[in-house]
Design an enzyme around this catalytic site. Structure first.
Site, PDB file in Angstrom:
ATOM      1  N   ARG A   1      61.891 -36.063 -14.342  1.00 37.07           N
ATOM      2  CA  ARG A   1      61.340 -36.785 -13.192  1.00 37.07           C
ATOM      3  C   ARG A   1      60.188 -35.949 -12.643  1.00 37.07           C
ATOM      4  O   ARG A   1      60.411 -34.833 -12.178  1.00 37.07           O
ATOM      5  CB  ARG A   1      62.448 -36.961 -12.144  1.00 37.07           C
ATOM      6  CG  ARG A   1      62.019 -37.655 -10.873  1.00 37.07           C
ATOM      7  CD  ARG A   1      63.187 -37.743  -9.897  1.00 37.07           C
ATOM      8  NE  ARG A   1      62.784 -38.383  -8.656  1.00 37.07           N
ATOM      9  CZ  ARG A   1      62.161 -37.762  -7.662  1.00 37.07           C
ATOM     10  NH1 ARG A   1      61.864 -36.476  -7.762  1.00 37.07           N
ATOM     11  NH2 ARG A   1      61.831 -38.408  -6.562  1.00 37.07           N
TER      12      ARG A   1
ATOM     13  N   LYS B   1      59.052 -27.915  -7.794  1.00 34.17           N
ATOM     14  CA  LYS B   1      60.051 -27.368  -6.873  1.00 34.17           C
ATOM     15  C   LYS B   1      59.889 -25.868  -6.659  1.00 34.17           C
ATOM     16  O   LYS B   1      59.187 -25.179  -7.387  1.00 34.17           O
ATOM     17  CB  LYS B   1      61.457 -27.746  -7.347  1.00 34.17           C
ATOM     18  CG  LYS B   1      61.738 -29.226  -7.035  1.00 34.17           C
ATOM     19  CD  LYS B   1      63.134 -29.657  -7.351  1.00 34.17           C
ATOM     20  CE  LYS B   1      63.285 -31.145  -6.949  1.00 34.17           C
ATOM     21  NZ  LYS B   1      64.523 -31.733  -7.477  1.00 34.17           N
TER      22      LYS B   1
HETATM   23  N1  PMM Z   1      64.593 -34.568  -6.509  1.00 31.19           N
HETATM   24  C1  PMM Z   1      64.011 -35.119  -5.431  1.00 31.19           C
HETATM   25  C2  PMM Z   1      64.164 -36.493  -5.160  1.00 31.19           C
HETATM   26  N2  PMM Z   1      64.899 -37.282  -5.981  1.00 31.19           N
HETATM   27  N3  PMM Z   1      66.220 -37.539  -7.903  1.00 31.19           N
HETATM   28  C3  PMM Z   1      66.839 -37.003  -8.949  1.00 31.19           C
HETATM   29  N4  PMM Z   1      67.593 -37.784  -9.753  1.00 31.19           N
HETATM   30  N5  PMM Z   1      66.734 -35.672  -9.261  1.00 31.19           N
HETATM   31  C4  PMM Z   1      66.007 -34.813  -8.489  1.00 31.19           C
HETATM   32  O1  PMM Z   1      65.972 -33.613  -8.787  1.00 31.19           O
HETATM   33  C5  PMM Z   1      65.352 -35.349  -7.337  1.00 31.19           C
HETATM   34  C6  PMM Z   1      65.486 -36.734  -7.074  1.00 31.19           C
HETATM   35  C7  PMM Z   1      63.190 -34.269  -4.521  1.00 31.19           C
HETATM   36  O2  PMM Z   1      61.889 -34.110  -4.997  1.00 31.19           O
HETATM   37  P1  PMM Z   1      60.609 -34.956  -4.448  1.00 31.19           P
HETATM   38  O3  PMM Z   1      60.621 -34.807  -2.954  1.00 31.19           O
HETATM   39  O4  PMM Z   1      59.437 -34.309  -5.078  1.00 31.19           O
HETATM   40  O5  PMM Z   1      60.750 -36.379  -4.856  1.00 31.19           O
END
Ligand code: PMM
Length: 295
Positions: A271, A231
């Protein structure tokens, strides 16, 4: 700051039923079946490539694979329900058939239901039930673990909502309020995992404050998931440290360092895009925390 409803625990968080308990922070591998996610958009946009990547994440040691069909990056275009279902459900079904524990990353109750019926073992909702009024009751009926993330607004307006007095206190209080609304609607608190929502209506300084304030968030008494992978706040810290402008795909080593910090601070799950690095990182955190206080 504990809220009026908070349950303060001195032990580590309990593991929601249905999730593995390897004695360390869990590692959730990210599988975005989208053309436009911020760091891996388009790479796994068709079912067979997505399934192959999911199997690879599992083989690398991911405790579960998070399948998402809608990008949540700032300004992302919303996806229709049919399209989100078509992206996620076949992938979840194939991975479940292969014995891989999956979660579905969705804000939509219909997608959550279809994915769980196809074999998903967890619903990961970045809106914590705010985007779809049917989500709480749906999840309550499905009886699977539920990740409720701190969220203030849809992607197109979340950056405008990044204003806090004390971000850790505000996020803790807002998550606490959300949690009890979910419980009022039938969600079993024993199945809830909370998430501070790094990058969602947060500027980099907010994300760092939340990471440093995980102990305060843990006072809510629930397992915490931390989604830091690649991020913007990681890029900002690399730049501030002299690394220059590092694009998202170059942030995996730094992400693993953040995974270690989060796990050492008591996170239940991280994650991440790059599973092997974060798996080693959380193993180091487990060895480290085991020895804390012994010297
Ligand atoms: N961040 C993204 C998508 N899903 N789910 C949870 N639980 N926590 C997060 O911080 C989160 C998420 C966005 O990141 P990506 O586009 O790299 O998936």
């Amino acid at each position: 700051m504990p809220t009026a409803h908070s349950v303060v625990t001195t032990e580590g968080p309990r593991v929601p039923e249905g999730l593995p308990a390897p004695g360390r922070c869990l590692v959730m591998g990210i599988l975005n079946v989208t053309p436009d996610s911020f760091s891996d958009g388009g790479r796994y946009a068709d079912t067979s490539r997505a399934v192959a990547r999911g199997l690879e994440l599992a083989a690398q040691g991911a405790d579960l694979v998070d399948v998402g069909g809608e990008s949540t990056r700032p300004g992302a275009r919303p996806v229709g329900l049919e399209e989100e279902l078509a992206r996620t459900v076949p992938v979840v079904r194939e991975l479940a058939r292969a014995g891989v524990l999956t979660s579905v990353d969705t804000m939509h109750a219909g997608v959550a239901r279809a994915a769980v019926e196809a074999g998903a073992g967890l619903v990961n909702d970045v809106s914590g039930g705010l985007a779809d009024p049917a989500m709480a009751r749906t999840v309550a009926g499905l009886g699977v673990p539920y990740v409720a993330m701190h969220w203030r607004a849809p992607s197109h307006e979340m950056d405008r909502r990044a204003h806090y007095g004390d971000v850790v206190a505000d996020v803790t209080a807002e998550l606490g309020t959300r949690l009890w609304r979910l419980v009022d609607e039938g969600v079993d608190p024993a199945r809830v995992v909370l998430d501070p929502g790094l990058g969602f209506a947060k500027r980099p300084e907010h994300d760092w404050a939340l990471l440093a304030g995980l102990a305060e968030l843990r006072e809510l008494g629930f397992p915490l998931l931390v989604g830091a992978s690649r991020k913007r706040f990681i890029g900002a810290a690399l730049a501030a440290g002299g690394a220059g402008d590092v694009p998202p795909a170059g942030r995996d080593v730094a992400t693993a360092a953040v995974s270690a910090l989060a796990a050492a601070a008591g996170a239940f799950c991280v994650r991440v895009h790059d599973v092997p690095a974060s798996l080693d990182a959380v193993r180091m955190a487990a060895a480290y925390t085991e020895h804390l206080g012994r010297t």
